[in-house]
Structure formats: structure tokens, C-alpha cells
Design a protein around this motif. Structure first.
Motif, mmCIF file in Angstrom:
data_model
loop_
_atom_site.group_PDB
_atom_site.id
_atom_site.type_symbol
_atom_site.label_atom_id
_atom_site.label_comp_id
_atom_site.label_asym_id
_atom_site.label_seq_id
_atom_site.Cartn_x
_atom_site.Cartn_y
_atom_site.Cartn_z
ATOM 1 N N MET A 57 38.801 -41.953 29.078
ATOM 2 C CA MET A 57 39.965 -41.123 28.794
ATOM 3 C C MET A 57 39.514 -39.861 28.071
ATOM 4 S SD MET A 57 43.721 -42.371 27.343
ATOM 5 C CE MET A 57 44.079 -43.689 28.485
ATOM 6 N N ASP B 79 36.325 -38.277 32.664
ATOM 7 C CA ASP B 79 37.144 -38.739 33.783
ATOM 8 C C ASP B 79 38.423 -37.933 33.965
ATOM 9 O OD1 ASP B 79 38.426 -39.557 31.531
ATOM 10 O OD2 ASP B 79 38.286 -41.694 31.933
ATOM 11 N N SER B 80 38.522 -36.773 33.350
ATOM 12 C CA SER B 80 39.663 -35.868 33.504
ATOM 13 C C SER B 80 40.939 -36.407 32.880
ATOM 14 C CB SER B 80 39.913 -35.520 34.985
ATOM 15 O OG SER B 80 40.546 -36.580 35.670
ATOM 16 N N ASP B 81 40.889 -37.541 32.217
ATOM 17 C CA ASP B 81 42.080 -38.100 31.583
ATOM 18 C C ASP B 81 42.099 -37.774 30.091
ATOM 19 O OD1 ASP B 81 43.472 -39.090 33.718
ATOM 20 O OD2 ASP B 81 42.578 -41.072 33.645
ATOM 21 N N THR B 82 43.219 -37.257 29.629
ATOM 22 C CA THR B 82 43.340 -36.790 28.251
ATOM 23 C C THR B 82 44.053 -37.827 27.401
ATOM 24 O OG1 THR B 82 43.448 -34.518 29.028
ATOM 25 C CG2 THR B 82 44.255 -34.941 26.799
ATOM 26 N N LEU C 77 29.908 -40.730 38.198
ATOM 27 C CA LEU C 77 30.992 -41.709 38.408
ATOM 28 C C LEU C 77 30.414 -42.881 39.200
ATOM 29 C CD1 LEU C 77 33.947 -42.682 38.463
ATOM 30 C CD2 LEU C 77 34.336 -41.173 40.408
ATOM 31 N N ASN D 187 34.830 -32.504 37.173
ATOM 32 C CA ASN D 187 35.869 -33.521 37.368
ATOM 33 C C ASN D 187 35.959 -34.013 38.807
ATOM 34 O OD1 ASN D 187 36.991 -33.971 34.809
ATOM 35 N ND2 ASN D 187 38.111 -32.038 34.906
#
Lengths: 404, 404
Positions: free
Chosen positions: A188, A229-232, A391, A304
């Protein structure tokens, strides 16, 4: 869980920062047989600055910290952090938990609630069993020690596979100023104004507004340039506490700024090196963009891209996917002016593969653990660098059953 | 490669469209022992509209198609597509390949080059061996048949595990109008104005500008609402050819618009159902946003989140990650007004888990192959729906060694 192959050999030796004491312990919030709570005490006069997630669903502890920044520094201050439960999206119960924790820290230490900053990290949406934490607070207050920073770094970990610390000592006007920081974060991770949990301590002397401005500017060059993972996160918190114990005023000090930048970048890189499932550390350097903003935009589009990240995992010098990621970024680019390098290997130029490029050389380069991708857009002076990891199957394994 | 578990039972029976003939064959561009090239002939008077990737690194065939749209329909037209190599980022050699293919089609069919549209799909950055294709063109021209659409659908596949087709027949003023379409796409799916390769044929009568406007509007509700992996292709091409053979003018026909929307949505869903590594088909419906634009923004933030997608792969009703994805979307949202449902199961409301929610019920729902996630933001009238698939080990396996 196995330690990341990109981890440093050991937790670094961090300097003591005068005016800062640490304690940590096992409250059993979620994890068994490990530390999951830490308390930091900061001396009277400490300036405290912070940057936080811009998520519209940010957690109760984040909202509470934001409301307390910028207050008087005429008292001591405290930071209390637990791992295992983020106390995010927990409605009014979340606010009550923050209130209960702050009240108990006040009772145990005599520090006023307005100077107590909390954070929680872990699963989202489950009620924080704050009694487990408040039960431990008087022990923590008793255990406070100038030597406890490594224990604190361990207590704040969630899916992290190693504790993260970094430091600097800088000479300013003939006096030594020390900086020490710790961080947690692994998934995250796509910070937006701030990141995961990071706490930095210094004995420098600097007023809160100047410290806040400095922290914001450096965050844009460090934590805001990493992505796993581009999740904030809903809990991203980065705080710095300047005790002033050195007596050295660092306002507008280029040396201090550089040293603090170094500590922040080191911690940010450690977060990427502990990216969930990571086997490669990747630096993406973009030059020749129309602006620095667009350079970072292109860098993040590459960093990303799941197709770029899986190619790196497979040690495939698949520069076509980098062309794709440049193309989708939304930034101004010209196919025929673009050039791409892997390390020193020129791969593509003039809208096509370089005539001297050999796939064997590219494939050999991709076997390295640290990968440098340089993209020159050839249309302006904008530059930017971002950092990410690959990834892998490890990311899927960790996240397809993290909560269960 | 195993066929996607989300694939339909069989390729659908598609109606013949008067004025359209197909041929397909094996040119050996990259794949062995399978079809990889298709030719479509369109009768004189056919209106042709198209939407294409907005990537700044789009391929030579895309640039060539864009330059040819909107010309006179006083001649027949042709579409030539190969799979296995995208002829993207191949510099001036790429343009020469397009020129060579169009010239050979012109020689073999008598159709002027200005009415010949090509597309290439496959690996990026490798020179297209166009001689293999031009060698086959006279055979293809000879083989043209009104019955060849299924062969064409097979010839354009790359990592697809099944051929994709959809159709509709609609009564307008007592006359039947037919629509048949084919598509390919599985990875690098985050269309932006268009998508992968899609070709739709109809015997409807409609002028090119009206057809172009209709296609653009419907693309925004269909292909621009799907995502497999947030990566946008350099070759995205969606074209529609209206032969007019039915004699039925469909300009401003609500019935035709609805039927075409249905065909496009069906093909878009099939692309998601063949998403690389997919085991779940996911619909994300967002309501209560301040605008339709922000509703789609929230939907795509959820649909592109690797943490949401891995949770779905793990059949984990991890609604906390949905809260996270709403929070990071950049759209206006209020934590305490948000509600989330899995299917009919109310999971979260009023800023917290619903009092009636049981984790067992949520976990049972996630075992389904088709998952519906509904998010109501509770602040406005904006709505939007997007479609995606889960993120699995299969995606990593396919993409960590696709090119090697």
C-alpha cells in the motif's frame, strides 16, 4: 516471512538524539510474540512537523495528528504508535480509541493531550482493541530510554520483513547536529504528500513553521517519489521532531537540509527494498521532459506499470513496455525523440531500437539486483527520479491472503 | 495456454452482414501453426468510423488509420490485421511496412490505399517482417467470404485464450438491421478513447460523421470503462463499418444506439473475462458521486488497485482495501457517508462496518465467479460502472516471461 533479498545486512547504528527517549513492548493487538507498540517522549521545546496522507478516507489518528500540529512547544510531547490495526474506517469508535490512548499517555507521563500524537498501522476497518494498548502504557512510560530506537523501529512493522533506520551527523558552524529516523512500510505504498509511518528525530534547533516547510519540500523529493503498488494508505504519517538540544539553529541551513534529505531518501529506499515480494530495486530517471512535474508523471507511469514490473521480475529487458508506459502517462512525449537506457546500455533512440543494442547485453544487465532505467524525452529540461520494485508472485501470495 | 475459466461456452453464431467479406490465414509473423492475419473487404458506400489509443507512443498503423478516417466512401474499403508483432516503436521502418502492406492490398483487390486500414498487435519494438504478410495477401483476396468472421476473430488473438464475438439484430421502421463485432485483448488493457482491437460491422445506413460521433459516445460507456491492468496499449483500435446494405437509415435511431451499445459492452466484457490470469469477473458500480466523471474515477481507482484485485483473487471480502481505493482516487468523498456492498450484502455504512454484516456471509459471496461491488458515496447524483478482473499468479506468470 523470509527477509527481503534487498534488505541491508543489519539495522544501522543510530546516534542518540538528546531530548528523545523511546520504549516499546508487546501489547498483543494482533500479532503474537512480537513488539507492536512504541512510545516516544520528546523534551520541552521540541518543534514537531508532519505530513500526512491526502486520502479522503484517512484514519482517526491521522485526523487527530493534523489537528494538533503547530501548537505551543512549551511542554514535552509524545508519540504513541501501534501496529496490527490501523484504526481506519472505524467511525466514532476510532475517535474514542484515539482519545482513550491519549488520555492514558497523559496520565502516565504528565504530557498534555494536545502534545500527544498517535498512529496506528495494520488492517483497515476493524475496531482497535485499545485496552490492550492502554494496559501497557504505564510500563512503556517507565521503560523510556535514550537507547530504545531499534525496538521502536521493530514495534511499528506490519508486513515489513526488516526494521528500517537511517541517520546523519552534520557539522554546522563547528557544531555537530544529529538526525536519526525510523520507518515502516512494505505494501500500500504510493505516498501522496507523505507515506506509511516515518519518524525522524534531530537535536537541531528550528521553529515549527520553518521545519514544516522544510519537511514538505523534502517529502516531494523523497517519499513522494517512491511506489510499490500504486496504492495509497489511509494512515500515511511522516513526522519530524527537532528537540533543539544541540543549540544549533538550522533554519535555512543548506547542510542540514542536505543531511535531512539524505536520511529521508535512505528511509524511502528501504521501504521500496522491503516492497511486498520485491526481488529488484528499480530507479527510474526521467530527463528531457517539458517540466519536472511531467518528468515525475512519466517516472511514476513506468514505476507503476504492472507490465514493466513483471518484465523486470522476469529479468526481461522489455523496453517496449517502457515505451508503452511513457505513451500512457499523459505527459508530452514524442515517439521519435525518446531514448531509453538500462544502466549504461543504450537500448532505444530515434523512435526505434538502437542499432548497437544487443538483446544479450540487455538481458545480462537485467540480472542485476539494482536496476537503473533512464528515459530521456528529448523535448525540454524537466527531470525527475522515482524508485520502485518489481512485481512478483510474492506480492500476489502476500496480498491474496494477508487478512485471512 | 488454458482457456480462461470466465470464457463463454463457445464462439457465438454471428449474422452475415451484407457488404462485408472476410478471409484469414497463417503468415507465420511470430506464431506457428495458427492464423495470424485477416483481411476484410467492405462494399462501396460503407461509412467507417474509428477511435484509437491516445498514447503518445502510438504505432504506425494507428497513425495511418487516423489520417485516413473521414475520406470519401465512393470506393470499396479494406481492413488488414496481423497478430504477433505490433509494429509499434519501429521508427520509419514501421511506416514503410504499413505502406508495403497497403500497396499489396491495393494491387490484389483494386481498393485504393486511402481506403485501406491496417492494424498490428503483439510485441512492441521489433521490426515487422511484412514480407510474410504481403506474401499471403493475394490468397486472402481470393478467399474472401461472407462467412469468414470467426476465422478473422481467431487470427487477431495474441495472449487471448478465446476468440471474442458479439452481435445484435434490431428492428427499425419494420426493417432488420444487423450488427456483428469481433475483438481481441487480454493484457495491457486500460483503454483511453478506444481499446485493443475491435471491429464492428453493420448493414445500417449512416453518414460517417454521425457514425463517428455515435462510436465516440458509446466507447465512453463501454471500452473506456474496462481495465485489466491499468496499462494502455500503443495499438488500441476500435473501428466500425456501416455498409448501408439494409437501406435503413439509423441516424439518431435510439434502437440502433441501444443495440450497438449492447454489442460493444458484450465485447468489452469478453476482453475482461479473458484478462490475463483472470479467475473472477468484477463489476464496480459507483453511485452518489458529485459527478459521473468522479464516479468513474472512483470506480477505476478500485478496479486498478492491486490490493483490491489480489484480495478478490484470494476470495477475501477485504472491504478495507476498497475504502483505501476510494480514499486515494482524488474524487470528493466523505468517510462517514460512504457505503459499500458486495452483491446484496451491505458491508459498510456510516463510516464503519455495518452492524448486520457478518464476515462469513461476505466470504461466502466472494467465492462467486462474478462479483458485484457497489459503492455509494452519498454526496451527489453522479454514477458510473467499470469492469475488471482479479490479479492472480497467472498474470505474473504470463507477463514475467511473455516475450522471452
Amino acid at each position: 516471512m523470509a527477509i527481503s533479498p534487498l534488505a541491508p545486512d543489519a539495522f544501522p547504528k543510530l546516534p542518540q538524539i538528546d531530548g528523545v527517549r523511546f520504549a516499546s513492548g508487546a501489547a498483543g493487538v494482533k500479532y503474537k510474540d512480537r513488539k507492536d507498540v512504541m512510545l516516544v517522549e520528546l523534551a520541552t521545546g521540541t518543534s514537531i512537523a508532519g505530513v500526512f496522507t491526502r486520502s479522503s478516507t484517512r484514519s482517526s489518528p491521522v485526523l487527530d495528528c493534523q489537528s494538533k500540529l503547530g501548537g505551543s512547544s512549551d511542554d514535552r510531547a509524545a508519540i504513541l504508535v501501534n501496529s496490527g490495526n490501523s484504526n481506519a474506517f472505524t467511525g466514532s469508535a476510532g475517535e474514542k480509541s484515539v482519545e482513550a490512548i491519549c488520555g492514558t499517555v497523559e496520565d502516565a507521563t504528565g504530557i498534555p493531550k494536545s502534545r500527544i500524537f498517535t498512529a496506528s498501522t495494520g488492517v483497515i476497518g476493524e475496531r482497535l482493541p485499545h485496552d490492550k494498548i492502554t494496559d501497557k502504557i504505564s510500563d512503556l512510560a517507565t521503560d523510556l530510554s535514550a537507547f530504545g530506537i531499534e525496538g521502536a523501529a521493530n514495534a511499528i512493522m506490519t508486513t515489513d520483513t526488516f526494521a528500517k533506520g537511517a541517520s546523519a551527523e552534520v557539522l554546522i558552524d563547528g557544531e555537530v547536529v544529529k538526525i536519526a529516523g525510523i520507518a515502516k512500510g512494505s505494501g500500500m505504498i504510493a505516498p501522496d504528500m507523505a507515506t506509511m509511518l516515518v519518524y525522524i528525530f534531530t537535536d537541531a534547533k528550528i521553529e515549527q513553521p520553518a521545519l514544516q516547510a522544510l519537511l514538505g519540500a523534502l517529502t516531494d523529493q523523497t517519499f513522494n517519489c517512491i511506489t510499490v503498488d500504486s496504492d495509497t494508505s489511509t494512515s500515511d504519517t511522516l513526522m519530524i521532531a527537532a528537540t533543539g538540544a544541540s543549540g544549533v539553529d538550522v533554519t535555512d541551513s543548506a547542510g542540514f537540509t542536505q543531511a535531512l534529505h539524505g536520511v529521508m531518501l535512505d528511509l524511502a529506499h528501504q521501504v521500496v527494498r522491503d516492497g511486498e515480494g520485491a526481488t529488484k530495486f528499480v530507479e527510474v530517471k526521467v530527463t528531457g521532459a517539458v517540466s519536472d512535474v511531467e518528468a515525475r508523471q512519466v517516472g511514476l507511469s513506468i514505476a507503476n506499470s504492472p507490465l514493466v514490473k513483471t518484465a523486470i521480475a522476469g529479468e526481461d529487458p522489455n523496453w517496449g513496455r517502457i515505451v508503452m508506459a511513457v505513451g500512457k502517462s499523459g505527459a508530452q512525449a514524442d515517439r521519435d525523440l525518446l531514448s531509453i537506457k538500462f544502466g549504461d546500455v543504450l537500448v532505444a533512440e530515434n523512435g526505434w531500437v538502437s542499432p548497437n543494442y544487443s538483446e544479450e547485453v540487455g538481458a545480462e544487465y537485467m540480472k542485476q539486483q539494482d536496476i537503473l532505467i533512464t528515459v530521456d524525452l528529448g523535448i525540454g529540461g524537466g527531470i525527475g527520479t522515482v524508485w520502485t520494485c518489481d512485481l512478483t508472485h510474492g506480492y500476489i501470495s502476500i496480498n491474496a491472503d494477508y487478512r485471512s
